[in-house]
Write a protein that holds these residues in place. Structure first.
Motif, mmCIF file in Angstrom:
data_model
loop_
_atom_site.group_PDB
_atom_site.id
_atom_site.type_symbol
_atom_site.label_atom_id
_atom_site.label_comp_id
_atom_site.label_asym_id
_atom_site.label_seq_id
_atom_site.Cartn_x
_atom_site.Cartn_y
_atom_site.Cartn_z
ATOM 1 N N GLU A 99 -18.294 4.719 -0.178
ATOM 2 C CA GLU A 99 -19.589 4.388 -0.727
ATOM 3 C C GLU A 99 -19.881 2.913 -0.763
ATOM 4 O OE1 GLU A 99 -22.189 4.802 -4.739
ATOM 5 O OE2 GLU A 99 -20.966 6.760 -4.143
ATOM 6 N N ALA A 100 -19.014 2.289 -1.187
ATOM 7 C CA ALA A 100 -19.131 0.763 -1.277
ATOM 8 C C ALA A 100 -18.799 0.049 0.056
ATOM 9 C CB ALA A 100 -18.318 0.427 -2.209
ATOM 10 N N LYS A 101 -18.369 0.895 1.140
ATOM 11 C CA LYS A 101 -18.095 0.336 2.353
ATOM 12 C C LYS A 101 -16.907 -0.728 2.160
ATOM 13 C CE LYS A 101 -22.397 1.313 4.704
ATOM 14 N NZ LYS A 101 -22.242 2.731 4.396
ATOM 15 N N GLY A 102 -15.990 -0.670 1.252
ATOM 16 C CA GLY A 102 -14.724 -1.522 1.011
ATOM 17 C C GLY A 102 -14.399 -1.392 -0.260
ATOM 18 N N PHE A 103 -13.242 -2.312 -0.593
ATOM 19 C CA PHE A 103 -12.993 -2.491 -1.996
ATOM 20 C C PHE A 103 -12.292 -3.516 -2.177
ATOM 21 C CE2 PHE A 103 -9.328 -1.283 0.883
ATOM 22 C CZ PHE A 103 -8.363 -1.863 0.480
ATOM 23 N N GLN A 104 -12.119 -3.933 -3.451
ATOM 24 C CA GLN A 104 -11.605 -5.243 -4.104
ATOM 25 C C GLN A 104 -10.044 -5.211 -4.071
ATOM 26 O OE1 GLN A 104 -13.791 -7.714 -4.779
ATOM 27 N NE2 GLN A 104 -11.986 -9.135 -4.961
ATOM 28 N N LEU A 105 -9.475 -6.136 -3.509
ATOM 29 C CA LEU A 105 -8.053 -6.181 -3.637
ATOM 30 C C LEU A 105 -7.586 -7.532 -4.140
ATOM 31 C CD1 LEU A 105 -5.351 -4.643 -3.097
ATOM 32 C CD2 LEU A 105 -5.204 -5.368 -0.608
ATOM 33 N N GLN A 106 -6.889 -7.514 -5.458
ATOM 34 C CA GLN A 106 -6.789 -8.636 -6.034
ATOM 35 C C GLN A 106 -8.044 -9.722 -5.983
ATOM 36 O OE1 GLN A 106 -2.760 -9.725 -7.203
ATOM 37 N NE2 GLN A 106 -2.184 -8.815 -5.064
ATOM 38 N N ARG B 5 10.419 -6.331 -5.354
ATOM 39 C CA ARG B 5 9.816 -6.672 -6.682
ATOM 40 C C ARG B 5 8.897 -7.839 -6.551
ATOM 41 N NH1 ARG B 5 13.554 -5.298 -10.667
ATOM 42 N NH2 ARG B 5 15.508 -4.679 -10.110
ATOM 43 N N GLY B 6 7.952 -7.871 -7.586
ATOM 44 C CA GLY B 6 7.010 -8.367 -7.703
ATOM 45 C C GLY B 6 5.692 -8.427 -6.540
ATOM 46 N N TYR B 7 5.793 -7.304 -6.008
ATOM 47 C CA TYR B 7 4.799 -6.811 -5.203
ATOM 48 C C TYR B 7 3.662 -6.107 -5.757
ATOM 49 C CZ TYR B 7 6.591 -8.333 -0.456
ATOM 50 O OH TYR B 7 6.807 -9.071 0.613
ATOM 51 N N TYR B 8 2.359 -6.522 -5.703
ATOM 52 C CA TYR B 8 1.247 -5.585 -6.209
ATOM 53 C C TYR B 8 0.992 -4.540 -5.414
ATOM 54 C CZ TYR B 8 -3.641 -5.154 -7.548
ATOM 55 O OH TYR B 8 -4.941 -4.643 -8.255
ATOM 56 N N ARG B 9 1.139 -3.097 -6.243
ATOM 57 C CA ARG B 9 1.276 -1.942 -5.427
ATOM 58 C C ARG B 9 -0.328 -1.303 -5.617
ATOM 59 N NH1 ARG B 9 7.018 -0.521 -7.886
ATOM 60 N NH2 ARG B 9 8.178 -1.814 -6.639
ATOM 61 N N PHE B 10 -0.833 -0.917 -4.567
ATOM 62 C CA PHE B 10 -1.938 0.017 -4.803
ATOM 63 C C PHE B 10 -1.935 1.267 -3.830
ATOM 64 C CE2 PHE B 10 -2.693 -2.622 -0.883
ATOM 65 C CZ PHE B 10 -3.825 -1.984 -0.275
ATOM 66 N N PHE C 275 0.859 -1.155 -0.119
ATOM 67 C CA PHE C 275 -0.216 -0.066 -0.053
ATOM 68 C C PHE C 275 0.880 1.318 -0.041
ATOM 69 C CE2 PHE C 275 -2.472 3.004 3.208
ATOM 70 C CZ PHE C 275 -3.298 3.644 1.925
ATOM 71 N N ILE C 276 0.870 2.115 -1.052
ATOM 72 C CA ILE C 276 1.631 3.350 -1.054
ATOM 73 C C ILE C 276 0.756 4.380 -0.760
ATOM 74 C CG2 ILE C 276 2.474 4.924 -2.618
ATOM 75 C CD1 ILE C 276 4.037 2.291 -2.781
ATOM 76 N N ALA C 277 1.040 4.800 0.498
ATOM 77 C CA ALA C 277 0.084 5.848 1.251
ATOM 78 C C ALA C 277 0.317 7.173 0.962
ATOM 79 C CB ALA C 277 0.263 5.762 2.799
ATOM 80 N N ILE C 278 -0.645 7.857 0.588
ATOM 81 C CA ILE C 278 -0.565 9.342 0.098
ATOM 82 C C ILE C 278 -1.422 10.148 1.207
ATOM 83 C CG2 ILE C 278 -1.256 11.253 -1.442
ATOM 84 C CD1 ILE C 278 -1.393 9.162 -3.578
#
Length: 183
Positions: free
Chosen positions: A139-146, A57-62, A11-14
């Motif tokens: 709004e969705a009360k969550g999110f899809q992570l992979q 390397r190889g990590y999924y970044r969101f 998780f890249i935190a802004i």
């Protein structure tokens, strides 16, 4: 960095884009704060500096982004109305949103602290696999992570934003985010 070694996600935190909310949702999934921000606490980004964008390397970044006007107004409210959270206590005392923005823009781009960067600039040189909008998560009360759903409980912001007019000087700063993230 905020990573899960087990699921190989990062998780890249802004700052001011829902980091505290997202962190509390993903920590039970095995995410840990590591690297430069290993002692990360809300509102302590200036000491930590800009996050380390180099996920293994190889990590999924969101990343999570926020409506740029709301993010700017939230920064202003935090800095002016809650200066005890920040190292620059007193610097922004009694300044208007316009004065706050002028002080932000008056710095040289390469000397700007993190809070003077818009979200597009903040992640400009980082490969991101998934960009989520905070408003959509709320709004969705969550999110899809992979391959899984991550439930999220958001808090109501008590600040009054509607009364604050964003200065014209911030138009480019806001428009860059609006264009990049569909606001």
């Amino acid at each position: 960095m905020i990573i899960s070694k087990e699921s190989r996600e990062c998780f890249i935190a802004i700052p001011k884009s829902g980091t505290t909310t997202i962190l509390s949702a993903i920590q039970p999934l095995g995410f840990e704060v590591t690297g430069k921000n290993a002692t990360w606490k809300p509102h302590k980004w200036p000491q930590a500096g800009r996050h380390d964008p180099c996920a293994p390397r190889g990590y999924y970044r969101f990343v999570v982004v926020r409506n740029p006007i709301r993010r700017l107004q939230s920064q202003y409210n935090d800095f002016v109305k809650s200066p005890q959270k920040w190292e620059h206590e007193g610097k922004y005392d009694n300044c208007s949103l316009e004065e706050f923005c002028e002080m932000s823009l008056s710095r040289e781009a390469n000397e700007r602290p993190w809070f003077h960067l818009n979200q597009a600039q903040f992640i400009s040189n980082i490969h991101i696999d998934l960009v989520l909008r905070l408003e959509d998560i709320a709004e969705a009360k969550g999110f899809q992570l992979q391959d899984r759903w991550v439930p999220v409980t958001t808090h109501e912001n008590s600040h009054e934003y509607e009364d604050q007019k964003v200065p014209d000087s911030m138009r480019d700063w806001i428009e860059e985010d609006a264009k990049a993230f569909g606001y």
